[in-house]
Design an enzyme around this catalytic site. Structure first.
Site: not given
Ligand SMILES: Cc1ncc(C[n+]2csc(CCOP(=O)(O)OP(=O)(O)O)c2C)c(N)n1
Ligand SMILES: [Mg+2]
Length: 704
Positions: A47, A149, A219, A295, A391, A418, A445, A470, A502, A506, A553
């Site tokens: 570019h 990215p 631009n 461009h 956890r 959690s 996140e 997630f 859930d 989830h 969990r």
């Protein structure tokens, strides 16, 4: 004609045969532009538009404001420059070249050679060059972070600015301002359109990161065409809403206004600054500036000539750096940076003498080393049939580790209670209270991932947590950590249908397989509290690999290690946890995480039936894969083909370990919302179901 031979420097003006007379500033700016044009043309890819438009902005910043010594790109208190619109990489390579930034070797030693010699600019986008298509920090010295990215760089820059504030709060002492650096980030329409850009701006505004400055290349164009086909919001108002200081430069070529904008940033002490820089130069070349030419691709030989003519450049010169240009950079950023660093170094020598402990910490941070005795306080968990969620045990281990490693800091995306990531008594990182070690990313996140990477490239051992499901929201940032070879720590709890009620929104299914497919990422899914301890021991020692630590969990029994093998086998990725008499199994059960205990129960049942089974706990496929052949054979003997893997996730990838004659118990659809015990029964994660699969595997293998 070799134009460089014909150049004459006269005061502020430079005259060269073939050049129109132009000021030294313009000459430098046009050098940046034409280097970008030539490199893109030669590569026949890349570019040119953005570097052409942004050249004066980069020039003004580096030459007058950036507190950076090209002679030492590792200087602790250097200002950071991030090119979030990584497609404009040639802009950064041209700056690194012209400023004379030095190469740094793998031991962090600064060498005499340039980080980006002109030959490397000529090899733009070629195999093995230091000038890849988008800036890669592990390839090119002076590149602070890998970008491309869109949105990741602005996200990283928030983490770097957080690091700057945290380091200042924890390491500065009266009269000794060890850390006072700023973070300057260039970004484009795309960066601000991406969701992560909004998360980043929102978090930075909340945290009042006054050391953060974004320069937005307004631009009016993207790849597809005019930006207003898809992007018409009022960016200034939006950022004011986020709590930013917003200033505008109406013409990207106006060096005076640019300087004023940078001064405004430096004088703003209570919030981050966005400089909106208007430019139109990105439409193809300035020559056909209102055509619809892209461009984002090489200009073509003819257009290159016309563009050079427009810039008052010799049309046929290629990769030309006119005399006086490098010298001018040396007189600007070079001298300013050298003197700033010399002053700092003098101050730091005194500081280090008075505060040897702090200096030792900083030394280790830069090398990603750990303090002596860092693992002394790691807990050992006694056998316990009722057990504890991983956890929960992870939270305890993390606290013990963080006590020993003062620069281990982190937080969660609004799920700290959690995820169990709270560092007790370590304070919160909030506006104006930048010394705290508990970071609050809010429900963001993606930028949590990018900010962690920014913290980690700043020397901090940062961790961030959310529900495993997630992880998808931040996958692009995990991926960049892996590519950048940095030890970011991603903690994921609620790792399976074990979350129960859930429901399927989830309950992760394909996340393990997806992350295991990622190069250079370590995935660890420990099977009980003591495997958690050993997992953290592995994580602490990582220097060039990020990790995804995957935790439950629900409670898991803490295995009796006097009866079963020691959890230290975790360090090898997989180990024989329970074995058949004489180490001669006819069947192997392989489990990870919460399914290890299930495999052990099934093993006991099979044993009672007289079946010689072995249980292999496999917390990390990646770590196991890099063991030597003899070890692998000792864990999974090739003669034993009756194998069953058990994991509450997609079975994708397990074929490698169970083989064509093996079986995999896993998830073949999305989960469901129900109490855990009902889910386990429904989806076949019971001792009876595993025993049945074992029988099937044995029968199949006897048949053949
Ligand atoms: C996440 C992401 N999506 C898509 C792309 C591909 N891409 C590269 S540049 C660009 C858009 C360019 O528009 P803008 O951000 O305004 O930059 P400019 O072309 O003006 O320099 C796109 C879509 C990318 N690099 N990253
Ligand atoms: Mg644009």
């Amino acid at each position: 004609m070799v134009a460089s031979e014909a150049a004459v420097v006269t005061g502020q003006q430079i005259e060269t045969k073939g050049f129109e007379t132009q000021s030294i500033d313009t000459l430098c700016i046009n050098t940046i532009r034409t280097l970008a044009i030539d490199a893109v043309q030669q590569a026949n890819s890349g570019h040119p538009g953005a570097p052409m438009g942004l050249a004066p902005v980069a020039y003004s910043l580096w030459q007058q404001f950036l507190n950076y010594d090209p002679a030492d790109p590792t200087w602790l208190n250097r200002d950071r420059f991030v090119l979030s619109n990584g497609h404009a990489s040639m802009l950064l390579y041209a700056m690194l070249h012209l400023a004379g930034v030095r190469e740094v070797d793998e031991h962090n030693q600064v060498l005499d050679e340039l980080a980006v010699p002109i030959e490397e600019i000529k090899r733009f986008r070629q195999m093995g060059s230091r000038t890849p298509g988008h800036p890669e920090s592990h390839v090119t010295s002076g590149v602070e972070t890998t970008t491309g990215p869109l949105g990741q760089g602005v996200g990283n820059s928030v983490g770097m600015a957080m690091a700057g504030k945290w380091l200042a709060a924890n390491f500065n002492r009266p009269g000794y301002e060890v850390f006072s650096y700023n973070v300057y980030t260039m970004c484009s329409d795309g960066d601000l359109m991406e969701g992560i850009g909004g998360e980043a701006a929102s978090l930075a505004g909340h945290l009042k990161l006054s050391n953060l400055c974004w320069m937005y290349d307004h631009n009016h164009i993207t790849l597809d065409g005019p930006a207003d086909w898809s992007f018409t919001e009022d960016v200034a108002t939006r950022f004011i809403g986020y709590g930013w200081n917003v200033t505008r430069v109406a013409d990207a070529n106006d060096l005076e206004m640019l300087a004023r904008a940078f001064k405004t940033f430096q004088d703003t002490t209570d919030r981050p600054t966005l400089i909106i820089v208007d430019s139109h130069i990105g439409y193809g070349s300035p020559h056909k500036h209102d055509s619809n030419a892209s461009h984002g691709e090489p200009l073509g030989e003819e257009e290159v000539k016309l563009t050079k003519k427009f810039y008052g450049w010799p049309e046929d010169a290629k990769f030309l750096v006119p005399p006086g240009v490098r010298e001018h950079f040396q007189d600007g950023i070079g001298k300013r940076g050298a003197s700033a660093r010399a002053q700092w170094s003098k101050m730091y020598a005194e500081y280090a003498q008075k505060n040897p402990e702090l200096a030792d910490q900083l030394h280790r941070m830069q090398r990603r080393e750990l303090p002596e005795g860092w693992d002394k306080k790691l807990p050992v968990f006694p056998a316990d049939a009722k057990g504890v969620a991983t956890r929960e045990s992870s939270g305890k281990v993390l606290n013990a580790l963080a006590e020993a490693i003062p620069w281990m800091i982190g937080g969660s995306a609004d799920l700290a209670t959690s995820n169990k990531t709270n560092l007790k008594g370590a304070g919160d990182f909030q506006p104006g209270e930048y010394g705290g070690r508990n970071l609050h990313f809010g429900v963001r996140e993606h930028v949590m991932g990018a900010a962690l990477n920014g913290l980690v490239v700043s020397g901090i051992r940062a961790f961030g947590a959310t529900f495993f499901n997630f992880s998808d929201y931040m996958k692009a940032s995990i991926r960049l950590a892996a590519l950048m070879e940095i030890p970011s720590i991603f903690i994921y709890t609620h790792d399976s249908i074990g979350v129960g009620e859930d429901g399927p929104t989830h309950q992760p299914i394909e996340q393990l397989a997806g992350l295991r497919a990622m190069p250079n990422l370590i995935v660890l899914r420990p099977g009980d509290a003591n495997e958690v301890v050993e997992s953290w021991r592995v994580i602490a020692g990582l220097q060039a690999q990020p990790v995804a630590l995957v935790l439950t969990r629900q409670n898991l029994p803490t295995l009796d290690r006097t009866k079963y093998a020691a959890a230290s086998g975790t360090a090898k990725g997989a180990y024989v946890l329970a074995d058949a008499p004489g180490g001669k199994p006819e069947l192997i059960l392989i489990g990870t995480g919460s399914e290890v205990a299930l495999c052990v129960e099934a093993y006991e049942k099979l044993k009672a039936e007289g079946i010689a089974a072995r249980v292999v706990s496999m917390p990390s496929m990646e770590i196991f894969d890099r063991q030597d052949a003899a070890y692998k054979e000792s864990v999974l003997p090739s003669s034993v083909t009756a194998r069953v893997s058990v994991e509450m996730a997609s079975t994708f990838g397990w074929g490698k370990y169970v083989g064509l004659k093996g079986r995999s118990v896993g998830m073949h659809r999305f989960g469901a919302s129900a109490p855990l015990k009902d889910l386990l029964k429904f989806f076949g994660f019971t001792v009876e179901a595993v025993v049945e699969e074992a029988h099937k595997a044995l029968a199949e293998n006897k048949k053949s």
